[in-house]
Design an enzyme around this catalytic site. Structure first.
Site, PDB file in Angstrom:
ATOM      1  N   SER A 125       0.841  -1.194   0.000  1.00 32.81           N
ATOM      2  CA  SER A 125       0.000   0.000   0.000  1.00 32.81           C
ATOM      3  C   SER A 125       0.874   1.240   0.000  1.00 32.81           C
ATOM      4  CB  SER A 125      -0.851  -0.030   1.273  1.00 32.81           C
ATOM      5  OG  SER A 125      -1.375   1.242   1.543  1.00 32.81           O
ATOM      6  N   TYR A 150      -2.474  -1.128  10.991  1.00 26.14           N
ATOM      7  CA  TYR A 150      -2.709  -1.666   9.648  1.00 26.14           C
ATOM      8  C   TYR A 150      -1.542  -1.300   8.731  1.00 26.14           C
ATOM      9  CZ  TYR A 150      -3.926  -1.494   4.786  1.00 26.14           C
ATOM     10  OH  TYR A 150      -3.849  -1.623   3.420  1.00 26.14           O
ATOM     11  N   LYS A 154       1.626  -3.640   6.591  1.00 21.60           N
ATOM     12  CA  LYS A 154       2.080  -3.577   5.195  1.00 21.60           C
ATOM     13  C   LYS A 154       3.571  -3.234   5.154  1.00 21.60           C
ATOM     14  CE  LYS A 154      -1.737  -4.722   3.366  1.00 21.60           C
ATOM     15  NZ  LYS A 154      -1.833  -6.054   2.762  1.00 21.60           N
ATOM     16  N   ASN A 200     -13.793   4.383   4.286  1.00 25.90           N
ATOM     17  CA  ASN A 200     -13.247   4.932   3.043  1.00 25.90           C
ATOM     18  C   ASN A 200     -14.259   5.835   2.351  1.00 25.90           C
ATOM     19  OD1 ASN A 200     -11.772   1.840   2.960  1.00 25.90           O
ATOM     20  ND2 ASN A 200     -10.529   3.671   2.822  1.00 25.90           N
TER      21      ASN A 200
HETATM   22  N1  UDP Z   1     -12.769  11.192   3.560  1.00 28.09           N
HETATM   23  C1  UDP Z   1     -13.780  12.093   3.898  1.00 28.09           C
HETATM   24  N2  UDP Z   1     -14.923  11.601   4.468  1.00 28.09           N
HETATM   25  C2  UDP Z   1     -15.116  10.272   4.686  1.00 28.09           C
HETATM   26  C3  UDP Z   1     -14.090   9.353   4.328  1.00 28.09           C
HETATM   27  C4  UDP Z   1     -12.931   9.859   3.775  1.00 28.09           C
HETATM   28  O1  UDP Z   1     -13.642  13.300   3.711  1.00 28.09           O
HETATM   29  O2  UDP Z   1     -16.175   9.899   5.227  1.00 28.09           O
HETATM   30  C5  UDP Z   1     -11.525  11.702   2.956  1.00 28.09           C
HETATM   31  C6  UDP Z   1     -10.297  11.413   3.777  1.00 28.09           C
HETATM   32  O3  UDP Z   1     -10.085  12.420   4.734  1.00 28.09           O
HETATM   33  C7  UDP Z   1      -9.202  11.391   2.702  1.00 28.09           C
HETATM   34  C8  UDP Z   1      -9.940  10.857   1.467  1.00 28.09           C
HETATM   35  O4  UDP Z   1     -11.337  11.047   1.720  1.00 28.09           O
HETATM   36  O5  UDP Z   1      -8.767  12.675   2.415  1.00 28.09           O
HETATM   37  C9  UDP Z   1      -9.686   9.379   1.221  1.00 28.09           C
HETATM   38  O6  UDP Z   1      -9.939   8.670   2.401  1.00 28.09           O
HETATM   39  P1  UDP Z   1      -9.916   7.076   2.442  1.00 28.09           P
HETATM   40  O7  UDP Z   1     -10.153   6.665   3.872  1.00 28.09           O
HETATM   41  O8  UDP Z   1     -10.855   6.552   1.414  1.00 28.09           O
HETATM   42  O9  UDP Z   1      -8.449   6.706   1.963  1.00 28.09           O
HETATM   43  P2  UDP Z   1      -7.007   7.021   2.622  1.00 28.09           P
HETATM   44  O10 UDP Z   1      -7.162   8.093   3.644  1.00 28.09           O
HETATM   45  O11 UDP Z   1      -6.574   5.745   3.200  1.00 28.09           O
HETATM   46  O12 UDP Z   1      -6.172   7.478   1.488  1.00 28.09           O
END
Ligand code: UDP
Length: 336
Positions: A125, A150, A154, A200
């Site tokens: 990841s 988590y 990875k 997510n």
């Molecule tokens: N995010 C958001 N609201 C949510 C879930 C995620 O604004 O309910 C935002 C989060 O802050 C990040 C982006 O969406 O900037 C992607 O988040 P995700 O958890 O999908 O992936 P990761 O943070 O692991 O890249």
């Protein structure tokens, strides 16, 4: 090398990879205990692939059973997806994450050594980059310590593979560092199945549009980005799946190699909402909220190495991914 063991093959990326493998003439042998999946996915796979794959309901943490699978099926290549993947949950129950993700990996690696497997593909990841110094990350961008157990599983998975290759060269190994996989198979027969309230962005968006959640909270709009929201490299899950086929076919010169699996393009949270509105014809309700602890401002992949050496490039747009994710969410309703 037609028989490929796919651990976690009923999971989100695993199931899409199974379809891509069958399309290219491989016979995937899925091992999955369905802890984080469901028969809905297996039924979808059956419709998409017919008898082109096998399914074994086993827990890879049970070493004896896992070894018997290698013994019985003459496995020559392994794609290892099986792992817990919730960042938030891993902070609450870290031991469960270390136990499952690391013991599972070590059992699979031991079996690969014992049964002379030739190729191993590891689901890594972009979390291994931590908070990068630049916005775009290359495979040789220094790794930083992750924010969650988590992420550490990875990070440590890659370290275990490096250590294993330091003195021995047991099998050709590729670590694929995924950015943000989204979307679903265009048939609507398989897709992501989040357990409980999604963490997510994408499943939260589609569940909100489907009326399961009241509104999306955008986590922070005061980041130093053009619209103030975080930027990620969202990639269609079918493109991620195809990277695994290229990884199997890759004739590596080095026994252990690492590849970024992204599009090379960043998209902000608000841009995702706007694009979702366009493809779904809806107006997604959202509120601006506080920053989520541990979120990094911006990260996207440099994909030159994957293009040049794996011969792989993402083909699908974010619009297609959002359309397919929305289609999947609507199909799921019919299973309720
Ligand atoms: N995010 C958001 N609201 C949510 C879930 C995620 O604004 O309910 C935002 C989060 O802050 C990040 C982006 O969406 O900037 C992607 O988040 P995700 O958890 O999908 O992936 P990761 O943070 O692991 O890249």
């Amino acid at each position: 090398m037609k028989k490929v063991l796919v651990t976690g093959g009923a999971g989100y990326i695993g199931s899409h990879t199974v379809v891509a493998l069958v399309e290219r003439g491989y016979h995937p042998i899925i091992v999955d205990d369905l802890r984080n999946s469901s028969l809905i996915i297996l039924e979808g796979l059956k419709k998409l692939c017919g008898d082109g794959f096998s399914f074994l309901s086993i827990d890879i943490c049970d070493k004896n059973i896992l070894f018997s699978v290698f013994e019985d099926h003459g496995i020559q290549a392994v794609i290892h997806f099986a792992a817990y993947k919730s960042v938030g949950e891993s902070c609450v129950v870290p031991l469960r994450y270390y136990q499952n993700n690391l013991i599972g990996l070590m059992n699979v690696l031991e079996a690969c050594q014992t049964f002379n497997v030739q190729k191993f593909v590891f689901s890594s990841s972009c979390t291994v980059y931590g908070e990068p110094n630049g916005r775009q990350v290359f495979e040789n961008t220094p790794k930083h310590l992750p924010e969650s157990p988590y992420g550490f599983t990875k990070w440590m998975g890659e370290q275990i593979l490096e250590d294993l290759h330091r003195n021995t060269q047991p099998f050709n190994t590729l670590c694929l560092r995924y950015f943000n996989p989204i979307g679903a198979h265009p048939s609507g027969l398989i897709g992501e199945l989040p357990v409980g309230i999604p963490n997510n962005l994408l499943p939260y968006i589609t569940q909100t549009a489907a009326g399961i959640r009241e509104y999306l909270t955008v986590f922070g709009n005061d980041y130093p980005t053009p619209d103030g929201t975080c930027i990620r490299d969202y990639i269609h899950v079918c493109d991620v799946a195809e990277a695994h086929v290229c990884a199997l076919q890759h004739e590596g010169y080095v026994p252990l190699d690492v590849f970024n699996i992204g599009t090379g393009k960043g998209t902000s949270v608000l841009e995702m909402v706007e694009t979702f509105n366009v493809v779904s014809g809806r107006e997604l309700p959202y509120k601006l909220g506080d920053r989520r602890p541990g979120d990094i401002t911006e990260i996207f992949a440099n994909v030159e190495k994957s293009e040049a050496e794996l011969g792989w490039k993402a083909q699908r747009t974010v619009e297609e991914a959002l359309r397919d994710a929305w289609n999947w969410e609507q199909q799921l309703k019919q299973h309720d």
